[in-house]
Design an enzyme around this catalytic site. Structure first.
Site, mmCIF file in Angstrom:
data_model
loop_
_atom_site.group_PDB
_atom_site.id
_atom_site.type_symbol
_atom_site.label_atom_id
_atom_site.label_comp_id
_atom_site.label_asym_id
_atom_site.label_seq_id
_atom_site.Cartn_x
_atom_site.Cartn_y
_atom_site.Cartn_z
ATOM 1 N N SER A 55 0.840 -1.194 0.000
ATOM 2 C CA SER A 55 0.000 0.000 0.000
ATOM 3 C C SER A 55 0.880 1.252 0.000
ATOM 4 C CB SER A 55 -0.958 -0.027 1.186
ATOM 5 O OG SER A 55 -1.914 0.999 1.084
ATOM 6 N N ASP A 152 -7.692 -1.693 -8.454
ATOM 7 C CA ASP A 152 -7.382 -1.424 -7.055
ATOM 8 C C ASP A 152 -8.376 -0.405 -6.479
ATOM 9 O OD1 ASP A 152 -4.999 -1.540 -4.891
ATOM 10 O OD2 ASP A 152 -5.794 0.500 -5.039
ATOM 11 N N HIS A 210 -7.702 -4.058 -2.265
ATOM 12 C CA HIS A 210 -6.458 -3.309 -2.050
ATOM 13 C C HIS A 210 -5.569 -4.100 -1.105
ATOM 14 C CE1 HIS A 210 -3.710 0.030 -1.771
ATOM 15 N NE2 HIS A 210 -3.804 0.045 -0.454
#
Length: 229
Positions: A55, A152, A210
């Site tokens: 991330s 995403d 995600h």
């Protein structure tokens, strides 16, 4: 594991301390201090080393990939991996989203990030644009692997707007479907060139999610390709 604690992709290096909040924007120094500590505890003797970020931590894993490699001159096998952080700069189809550029511009200003970014990129474009992996990955020499969804959640939400309910309830409009398809195609064109499989690689799925490393690598969500998990 290094907790993501600086809010600026470990790029900040501002001497001044905010008197109102006592905040220090010095993420680049955090990376240096962590590496110094790990090297002293045995990392310098590693036979294999992986620098991995997920991330918001994915970009610094890419940014510091070559530096990480240079700090381990006696380690024969070094690679870097970015998970769910290969966000692209999309110039069109901003239906209700704002895109990442204004976010990155504010980050560069607040954290003084420009000097931590690769000069091979900042010499060609504005510093905030060098937060897009598509603009800076080409000069990375250490083997780099990318895990990312072509849909995403963060990329879709920031670029196109709030598609979450429409996607999760399978109720996208014709316009939304068109925008999603075009976003996916543009994303695929901006991935690293995989002509040399020893230096570049990617695993791209099409789930609306995600991060893979944090929550999706479990028996219910793993992907299998040619009988390989």
């Amino acid at each position: 594991m290094v907790a993501y604690c600086d809010g600026g992709a470990f790029t900040g290096d501002v001497e001044r301390v905010d008197p109102a909040t006592n905040l220090h924007f010095r993420g680049a120094r955090i990376f240096s201090a962590v590496m110094e500590d790990l090297l002293s505890k045995g990392l310098k003797d590693a036979k294999n080393a992986l620098l991995i970020g997920s991330s918001a931590g994915a970009y610094p894993a890419m940014l510091y990939c070559d530096r990480f490699s240079k700090l381990l001159p006696n380690t024969p096998r070094i690679k870097c991996l970015t998970d769910s952080g290969y966000f692209i700069d999309v110039k069109k189809n901003l239906e209700h989203g704002k895109g990442f550029e204004p976010i990155y511009k504010s980050l560069v200003t607040l954290h003084g990030s420009a000097k931590a970014l690769p000069k091979s990129c900042t010499s060609r474009m504005k510093p905030e644009l060098c937060f897009f992996p598509q603009n800076m990955q080409r000069d990375i020499k250490t083997p780099l692997f990318t895990i990312m969804s072509s849909f995403d959640i963060i990329q879709v939400g920031t670029t196109l707007g709030d598609y979450y309910n429409a996607i999760t309830h399978n109720n996208c409009s014709a316009t939304q479907k068109k925008n999603l398809r075009e976003l996916r195609l543009e994303f695929l064109t901006k991935l690293p060139n995989a002509s040399d499989p020893k230096s570049r690689g990617a695993f791209i799925d099409s789930q609306f999610h995600h991060t893979r490393l944090q929550s999706y690598w479990n028996p219910q969500n793993v992907s299998v390709v040619n009988n390989v998990v």
